[in-house]
Design a protein around this motif. Structure first.
Motif, PDB file in Angstrom:
ATOM      1  N   LEU A  21      55.153  39.732  56.031  1.00 42.17           N
ATOM      2  CA  LEU A  21      54.263  38.850  55.292  1.00 42.17           C
ATOM      3  C   LEU A  21      53.924  39.428  53.922  1.00 42.17           C
ATOM      4  CD1 LEU A  21      51.835  37.852  58.199  1.00 42.17           C
ATOM      5  CD2 LEU A  21      53.551  36.386  57.115  1.00 42.17           C
ATOM      6  N   GLN A  22      53.731  40.733  53.845  1.00 44.21           N
ATOM      7  CA  GLN A  22      53.435  41.359  52.563  1.00 44.21           C
ATOM      8  C   GLN A  22      54.617  41.250  51.606  1.00 44.21           C
ATOM      9  OE1 GLN A  22      52.157  45.172  54.148  1.00 44.21           O
ATOM     10  NE2 GLN A  22      50.032  44.736  53.625  1.00 44.21           N
ATOM     11  N   LYS A  23      55.824  41.302  52.153  1.00 46.21           N
ATOM     12  CA  LYS A  23      57.011  41.090  51.317  1.00 46.21           C
ATOM     13  C   LYS A  23      57.002  39.678  50.737  1.00 46.21           C
ATOM     14  CE  LYS A  23      62.073  41.239  51.423  1.00 46.21           C
ATOM     15  NZ  LYS A  23      63.271  41.459  52.273  1.00 46.21           N
ATOM     16  N   GLU A  24      56.571  38.709  51.556  1.00 44.54           N
ATOM     17  CA  GLU A  24      56.475  37.335  51.064  1.00 44.54           C
ATOM     18  C   GLU A  24      55.369  37.198  50.011  1.00 44.54           C
ATOM     19  OE1 GLU A  24      58.370  34.528  51.624  1.00 44.54           O
ATOM     20  OE2 GLU A  24      59.701  36.050  52.460  1.00 44.54           O
ATOM     21  N   LEU A  25      54.290  37.954  50.181  1.00 44.71           N
ATOM     22  CA  LEU A  25      53.237  37.939  49.161  1.00 44.71           C
ATOM     23  C   LEU A  25      53.758  38.447  47.818  1.00 44.71           C
ATOM     24  CD1 LEU A  25      50.203  39.267  51.242  1.00 44.71           C
ATOM     25  CD2 LEU A  25      50.397  36.985  50.222  1.00 44.71           C
ATOM     26  N   VAL A  26      54.640  39.437  47.852  1.00 41.72           N
ATOM     27  CA  VAL A  26      55.249  39.930  46.612  1.00 41.72           C
ATOM     28  C   VAL A  26      56.135  38.842  45.995  1.00 41.72           C
ATOM     29  CG1 VAL A  26      56.835  41.637  45.636  1.00 41.72           C
ATOM     30  CG2 VAL A  26      55.127  42.339  47.326  1.00 41.72           C
ATOM     31  N   GLU A  27      56.844  38.108  46.841  1.00 42.43           N
ATOM     32  CA  GLU A  27      57.645  36.978  46.352  1.00 42.43           C
ATOM     33  C   GLU A  27      56.734  35.930  45.712  1.00 42.43           C
ATOM     34  OE1 GLU A  27      60.973  36.024  46.500  1.00 42.43           O
ATOM     35  OE2 GLU A  27      61.640  37.986  47.193  1.00 42.43           O
ATOM     36  N   MET A  28      55.618  35.637  46.376  1.00 38.14           N
ATOM     37  CA  MET A  28      54.671  34.665  45.839  1.00 38.14           C
ATOM     38  C   MET A  28      54.114  35.139  44.508  1.00 38.14           C
ATOM     39  SD  MET A  28      51.086  33.294  47.485  1.00 38.14           S
ATOM     40  CE  MET A  28      50.160  34.737  46.922  1.00 38.14           C
ATOM     41  N   GLN A  29      53.818  36.420  44.413  1.00 38.27           N
ATOM     42  CA  GLN A  29      53.290  36.976  43.163  1.00 38.27           C
ATOM     43  C   GLN A  29      54.273  36.795  42.015  1.00 38.27           C
ATOM     44  OE1 GLN A  29      51.400  41.230  42.234  1.00 38.27           O
ATOM     45  NE2 GLN A  29      53.602  41.345  42.537  1.00 38.27           N
ATOM     46  N   GLU A  30      55.550  37.005  42.266  1.00 37.54           N
ATOM     47  CA  GLU A  30      56.550  36.841  41.203  1.00 37.54           C
ATOM     48  C   GLU A  30      56.621  35.390  40.760  1.00 37.54           C
ATOM     49  OE1 GLU A  30      59.446  38.056  38.433  1.00 37.54           O
ATOM     50  OE2 GLU A  30      57.844  39.066  39.546  1.00 37.54           O
ATOM     51  N   TRP A  31      56.482  34.466  41.716  1.00 38.23           N
ATOM     52  CA  TRP A  31      56.452  33.041  41.371  1.00 38.23           C
ATOM     53  C   TRP A  31      55.226  32.724  40.527  1.00 38.23           C
ATOM     54  CZ3 TRP A  31      52.769  29.363  42.978  1.00 38.23           C
ATOM     55  CH2 TRP A  31      53.089  28.042  42.676  1.00 38.23           C
ATOM     56  N   VAL A  32      54.079  33.290  40.896  1.00 39.56           N
ATOM     57  CA  VAL A  32      52.856  33.088  40.121  1.00 39.56           C
ATOM     58  C   VAL A  32      53.038  33.610  38.705  1.00 39.56           C
ATOM     59  CG1 VAL A  32      50.446  33.831  39.887  1.00 39.56           C
ATOM     60  CG2 VAL A  32      51.301  33.058  42.104  1.00 39.56           C
ATOM     61  N   ARG A  33      53.569  34.819  38.583  1.00 38.48           N
ATOM     62  CA  ARG A  33      53.753  35.433  37.259  1.00 38.48           C
ATOM     63  C   ARG A  33      54.709  34.631  36.401  1.00 38.48           C
ATOM     64  NH1 ARG A  33      57.126  38.446  34.387  1.00 38.48           N
ATOM     65  NH2 ARG A  33      58.732  38.300  36.010  1.00 38.48           N
ATOM     66  N   THR A  34      55.796  34.159  37.003  1.00 41.66           N
ATOM     67  CA  THR A  34      56.837  33.473  36.240  1.00 41.66           C
ATOM     68  C   THR A  34      56.432  32.061  35.844  1.00 41.66           C
ATOM     69  OG1 THR A  34      58.526  34.766  37.405  1.00 41.66           O
ATOM     70  CG2 THR A  34      59.262  32.776  36.249  1.00 41.66           C
ATOM     71  N   THR A  35      55.773  31.357  36.758  1.00 34.30           N
ATOM     72  CA  THR A  35      55.448  29.951  36.506  1.00 34.30           C
ATOM     73  C   THR A  35      54.096  29.757  35.832  1.00 34.30           C
ATOM     74  OG1 THR A  35      54.402  29.673  38.675  1.00 34.30           O
ATOM     75  CG2 THR A  35      56.799  29.265  38.521  1.00 34.30           C
ATOM     76  N   GLY A  36      53.264  30.812  35.814  1.00 30.85           N
ATOM     77  CA  GLY A  36      51.929  30.658  35.247  1.00 30.85           C
ATOM     78  C   GLY A  36      50.957  29.980  36.180  1.00 30.85           C
ATOM     79  N   ALA A  37      51.241  29.996  37.470  1.00 31.91           N
ATOM     80  CA  ALA A  37      50.328  29.402  38.444  1.00 31.91           C
ATOM     81  C   ALA A  37      49.022  30.192  38.490  1.00 31.91           C
ATOM     82  CB  ALA A  37      50.975  29.370  39.830  1.00 31.91           C
ATOM     83  N   ARG A  38      47.975  29.545  38.985  1.00 38.18           N
ATOM     84  CA  ARG A  38      46.659  30.170  39.123  1.00 38.18           C
ATOM     85  C   ARG A  38      46.179  29.980  40.553  1.00 38.18           C
ATOM     86  NH1 ARG A  38      43.264  27.009  34.856  1.00 38.18           N
ATOM     87  NH2 ARG A  38      44.741  25.380  35.442  1.00 38.18           N
ATOM     88  N   ILE A  39      45.867  31.095  41.218  1.00 39.63           N
ATOM     89  CA  ILE A  39      45.430  31.038  42.609  1.00 39.63           C
ATOM     90  C   ILE A  39      44.075  31.717  42.730  1.00 39.63           C
ATOM     91  CG2 ILE A  39      45.915  31.745  44.982  1.00 39.63           C
ATOM     92  CD1 ILE A  39      48.870  31.658  44.359  1.00 39.63           C
ATOM     93  N   ALA A  40      43.133  31.042  43.381  1.00 42.74           N
ATOM     94  CA  ALA A  40      41.824  31.613  43.698  1.00 42.74           C
ATOM     95  C   ALA A  40      41.614  31.492  45.204  1.00 42.74           C
ATOM     96  CB  ALA A  40      40.713  30.899  42.943  1.00 42.74           C
ATOM     97  N   VAL A  41      41.368  32.623  45.859  1.00 43.01           N
ATOM     98  CA  VAL A  41      41.183  32.637  47.311  1.00 43.01           C
ATOM     99  C   VAL A  41      39.791  33.163  47.609  1.00 43.01           C
ATOM    100  CG1 VAL A  41      42.110  33.371  49.527  1.00 43.01           C
ATOM    101  CG2 VAL A  41      43.642  33.156  47.551  1.00 43.01           C
ATOM    102  N   ILE A  42      39.020  32.395  48.360  1.00 44.70           N
ATOM    103  CA  ILE A  42      37.653  32.762  48.724  1.00 44.70           C
ATOM    104  C   ILE A  42      37.630  33.297  50.151  1.00 44.70           C
ATOM    105  CG2 ILE A  42      35.392  31.789  49.270  1.00 44.70           C
ATOM    106  CD1 ILE A  42      35.704  29.978  46.860  1.00 44.70           C
ATOM    107  N   PHE A  43      37.006  34.459  50.336  1.00 45.35           N
ATOM    108  CA  PHE A  43      36.835  35.066  51.649  1.00 45.35           C
ATOM    109  C   PHE A  43      35.344  35.081  51.964  1.00 45.35           C
ATOM    110  CE2 PHE A  43      40.810  36.567  50.060  1.00 45.35           C
ATOM    111  CZ  PHE A  43      41.624  36.815  51.154  1.00 45.35           C
ATOM    112  N   GLU A  44      34.957  34.319  52.969  1.00 45.16           N
ATOM    113  CA  GLU A  44      33.566  34.264  53.396  1.00 45.16           C
ATOM    114  C   GLU A  44      33.487  34.462  54.904  1.00 45.16           C
ATOM    115  OE1 GLU A  44      30.809  34.132  51.749  1.00 45.16           O
ATOM    116  OE2 GLU A  44      31.439  33.591  49.722  1.00 45.16           O
TER     117      GLU A  44
END
Length: 298
Positions: A21-44
């Protein structure tokens, strides 16, 4: 009636799936960096529900310039006079960024309401404005995800008790945490009221069963990945250049510098001591999972 306990996941299976799963998170991060996506995750969630541990596993292999944790202290005197959401706006993600909120603007719906840090009018104003505020974020393109880590009162108390004698985690236990034990139902009512007003279409809450921390981490990360439309990004191949020929540079003599003492050499030939074992990850959760007359989780 005795609640059924989920089958235990072997540690090696847990570690292998976490790494996947952490490997997939790194993949997601590269997509975020390349596409300019913005992600906000709330932990409550409740104190000791495992939010911090989940955030730690999410960020373990991510670039801290891209994925940053937002854990704001108590507001200053000036911030208490601002529009409530104002100080959080500066921490929202820009293009190519991920922000993980270790608690968030929902403090007003929980601890501030229960502990009397806001007035009833301020609390009601928050409940009216919060869905509007989040809708504006989503309309602007921010991918907002909200996770509530749910545990029972017995599991929370077990974790609190373990922290009383655990020098590695004693800092996690504050007087306000201790007082929350006596206000369980107050926090439950506040959480229920919060969900009524803020668990709305387009900005839903996702509840994570956090009785077992390892299961909670796997479930939360897998769900987050399933909700983000990331794709594999091919990276430009890199090659290391050959070192150029020396131009005669010489390093200064070591006697001219202050070196850190070689503590590691004192360990040669010694028998290894016992490593730190997190009691909340090893055995404690299993104990809290088998109880007669299950207490409610939230």
């Amino acid at each position: 009636m005795t609640s059924s306990k989920p089958a235990k996941i072997p540690n090696d299976v847990y570690e292998a799936e976490l790494r996947r799963l952490q490997k997939e998170l790194v993949e997601m991060q590269e997509w975020v960096r390349t596409t300019g996506a913005r992600i906000a995750v709330i932990f409550e969630g409740r104190d000791a529900a495992g939010k911090g541990g989940a955030i730690k596993r999410v960020t373990e292999f991510l670039n801290p310039r891209i994925a940053q944790i937002v854990a704001l202290p108590a507001p200053t005197h000036r911030e208490r006079t601002e529009w409530y959401f104002q100080r959080y706006i500066a921490h929202l993600p820009a293009a190519g960024e991920i922000r993980l909120f270790d608690r968030s603007w929902y403090n007003r719906a929980g601890v501030e309401r229960v502990m009397g840090f806001c007035t009833p009018e301020e609390h009601q104003r928050f409940l009216r404005q919060c869905p509007i505020f989040e809708r504006l974020l989503i309309e602007d393109g921010i991918l907002l995800r909200k996770y509530w880590f749910s545990i029972s009162d017995k599991a929370q108390e077990k974790r609190f008790r373990s922290r009383l004698t655990d020098p590695m985690r004693r800092w996690k236990l504050s007087p306000m945490d201790v007082e929350s034990l006596t206000r369980w139902e107050d926090y439950s009512r506040a959480k229920d009221d919060m969900f009524v007003h803020t668990d709305v279409e387009g900005s839903r809450w996702f509840v994570v069963d956090a009785e077992n921390k390892k299961r909670a981490r796997l479930n939360m990360i897998a769900h987050l990945l399933s909700t983000i439309p990331y794709q594999h990004i091919e990276r430009e191949p890199l090659e290391l250049p050959k070192r150029p020929a020396s131009t005669g540079y010489r390093r200064p003599d070591k006697s001219l510098q202050r070196e850190v003492p070689d503590h590691a050499s004192t360990l040669v030939g010694k028998r290894p001591g016992e490593g730190y074992v997190d009691p909340e990850d090893n055995g404690l959760d299993a104990a809290s999972g088998s109880r007669g007359g299950a207490s409610p989780k939230d």
